[in-house]
Design an enzyme around this catalytic site. Sequence first.
Site, PDB file in Angstrom:
ATOM      1  N   ASP A 102       0.872   0.503  -1.390  1.00  0.00           N
ATOM      2  CA  ASP A 102       0.274   1.695  -1.991  1.00  0.00           C
ATOM      3  C   ASP A 102      -0.055   2.739  -0.923  1.00  0.00           C
ATOM      4  OD1 ASP A 102       0.384   0.435  -4.423  1.00  0.00           O
ATOM      5  OD2 ASP A 102      -1.672  -0.349  -4.294  1.00  0.00           O
TER       6      ASP A 102
HETATM    7  N1  URA Z   1      -0.908  -5.147  -3.911  1.00  0.00           N
HETATM    8  C1  URA Z   1      -1.508  -3.965  -4.172  1.00  0.00           C
HETATM    9  O1  URA Z   1      -2.311  -3.863  -5.082  1.00  0.00           O
HETATM   10  N2  URA Z   1      -1.238  -2.918  -3.387  1.00  0.00           N
HETATM   11  C2  URA Z   1      -0.378  -2.974  -2.337  1.00  0.00           C
HETATM   12  O2  URA Z   1      -0.180  -1.962  -1.647  1.00  0.00           O
HETATM   13  C3  URA Z   1       0.236  -4.208  -2.080  1.00  0.00           C
HETATM   14  C4  URA Z   1      -0.036  -5.283  -2.882  1.00  0.00           C
END
Ligand code: URA
Length: 239
Positions: A102
């Site tokens: 993310d």
């Molecule tokens: N899980 C998430 O919620 N975000 C990420 O960036 C990676 C795994």
Amino acid sequence: MERLQKKIANLGYCSRRKAEELIINGEVLVNGEVVTKLGTTVNPGDIITVEGNILDNTKSYEYYLLNKPKGVVTTTNDEKGRKTVVDIIDTKTRIYPVGRLDYDTTGALILTNDGKLANLLMRPDSLVDKTYIVKVKGLVTIPDLQKLRKGVVIGDITTKRAKVKLKSFDKKKNTSIVEITIHEGKNHQIKKMFSSLGYEVIKLRREKYGNLDLKSLLVGEYRPLSIKEVKILYSLCKK
Ligand code: URA
């Protein structure tokens, strides 16, 4: 000889399933002839054209491990013009990220132009462990740690078994730090797993991806992978 759809995926154009679709839809040419039969085999010298693009059948591969910083999107091109993970890597080769972190997540991210490895690593049933350090609001209880280990319901799936350790907690600040290792890679999986139990993730870092950890890489730094590391990644996909 290799099956056409596999070759297209291995050259990094798209997934094997998408390649099958393109073949059936008449979007693929081999040596100038439309091929619509799935399973057609191709030889190393054959010229493959997909949706009008000639695939480079001779390219060499590049592999990088990036310690992704916050505020960078995990894509090759952002429609809003934000900085992408690909912008950080100094190469003329068209590489792309393997999976997603993310915008506000930091940590281990592989970038490559090796479509075969990327597709293996991104399979929904991938067996490659990914370890995250998660800071959440609230004091995570022992029963909740156990639920995370056994699997929680997120959307229409129950997550697979995970390794989960409470690293620390701060009663005053009302926060906990948990280490969790999963091998699936559903969208926002970690945030959804914690949110399913009522915990908000306030910081997320991927500490390890398979055999690769962030040792000696500061946030925003990257390094090429060694051939040995790439071979190990391939072997982890087969286990
Ligand atoms: N899980 C998430 O919620 N975000 C990420 O960036 C990676 C795994």
